[in-house]
Design an enzyme around this catalytic site. Structure first.
Site, PDB file in Angstrom:
ATOM      1  N   SER A  64       0.802  -1.222   0.000  1.00 15.81           N
ATOM      2  CA  SER A  64       0.000   0.000   0.000  1.00 15.81           C
ATOM      3  C   SER A  64       0.834   1.270   0.000  1.00 15.81           C
ATOM      4  CB  SER A  64      -0.929   0.006   1.217  1.00 15.81           C
ATOM      5  OG  SER A  64      -0.185  -0.140   2.419  1.00 15.81           O
ATOM      6  N   HIS A  71      -0.437   5.926   6.732  1.00 14.74           N
ATOM      7  CA  HIS A  71       0.174   5.848   5.406  1.00 14.74           C
ATOM      8  C   HIS A  71       0.616   7.244   4.986  1.00 14.74           C
ATOM      9  CE1 HIS A  71      -1.834   1.935   5.304  1.00 14.74           C
ATOM     10  NE2 HIS A  71      -1.040   1.620   4.296  1.00 14.74           N
TER      11      HIS A  71
END
Length: 261
Positions: free
Chosen positions: A37, A242
């Protein structure tokens, strides 16, 4: 040397000099991005619908690099949630013509998501214990898994330049956040990032691949700093922890460009 041969030699030498001076005459770059990701761009909030749950997007560092350098071909097969076994499957997209590869993987194998969940809802000790489990995995099990990934990449694209990217530290400790995780939990999570760095850097080096350590690039831009390049607990939840758009544009992209030259 006869005049005709002399002229031919001069022309050949001149052509060689022009080729060296003219980047357009260099071999075309065929770039493939592999990974999880962090490489797909989860966290940027902009995704290609066709990528589905992989959450690939135009603001991820591989896509940004391709946009900035205009390779002859570019393909990202990075996918949210990918582990080392998934990246071995992604490597089926490599060919002998592939001559630039980026790869980022290892965090999911070491249990990154579960670490964050435990540290969010558990005690300081629960968090520290779970991070220590992840660090043990990173030291003892992950090296062999990464070796398999890197060997597969090398077998699929033996002439390619391969650049392996690492993960940033999550938190500035102590930082400006007055709520959320304790400094004990934040420091523990950062130590997990360092453990991943140690293993990934060592295995990349053993494979003869380049390695990009982004911890320095993100220093001063962690969660709880004055300028965050990472999402904290966010909505949608999957985007939490993230890199955000600035993390890809100002963190990963310059580090990658510097490594490739």
């Amino acid at each position: 040397m006869r005049p005709a041969h002399l002229i031919a030699s001069v022309v050949t030498a001149a052509a060689a000099v022009i080729a060296l001076a003219n980047p357009a005459s260099a071999a075309p770059i065929n770039y493939v991005a592999l990974g999880d990701s962090y490489a797909s761009g989860l966290g940027t909030g902009s995704y290609d619908g066709a990528s589905g749950s992989c959450k690939r997007g135009p603001l991820a560092y591989p896509a940004l690099y391709a946009a900035a350098t205009a390779p002859a071909t570019f393909k990202s097969v990075a996918c949210s949630g990918a582990r080392t076994g998934d990246v071995i499957t992604q490597a089926n997209n490599l060919t002998a013509a592939t001559n630039l590869i980026t790869v980022q993987v290892g965090g999911n194998d070491a249990g990154f998501a579960d670490v964050i969940t435990t540290c969010t809802f558990g005690s300081d000790q629960d968090c520290t214990n779970r991070v220590n489990q992840a660090k043990t995995y990173a030291a003892n099990t992950l090296p062999g898994l990464l070796t398999n990934v890197y060997s597969t990449i090398k077998s699929k694209a033996p002439s390619a330049r391969v650049v392996v990217l690492g993960y940033p530290r999550m938190y500035k400790v102590p930082g400006s956040c007055n709520v959320g995780l304790s400094d004990t939990k934040r420091a523990a999570i950062n130590s997990g990032s360092d453990a991943l760095h140690n293993t990934i850097a060592a295995r990349a080096g053993a494979a003869g691949f380049g390695y990009v350590d982004v911890r320095g690039a993100f220093t001063g831009h962690e969660i709880c700093s004055s300028s965050w390049w990472l999402n904290s607990l966010s909505w949608p939840v999957e985007e939490s922890y993230h890199p955000n758009r600035a993390g890809h544009q100002s963190g990963y992209l310059p580090a990658l460009r510097s490594a490739i030259g």
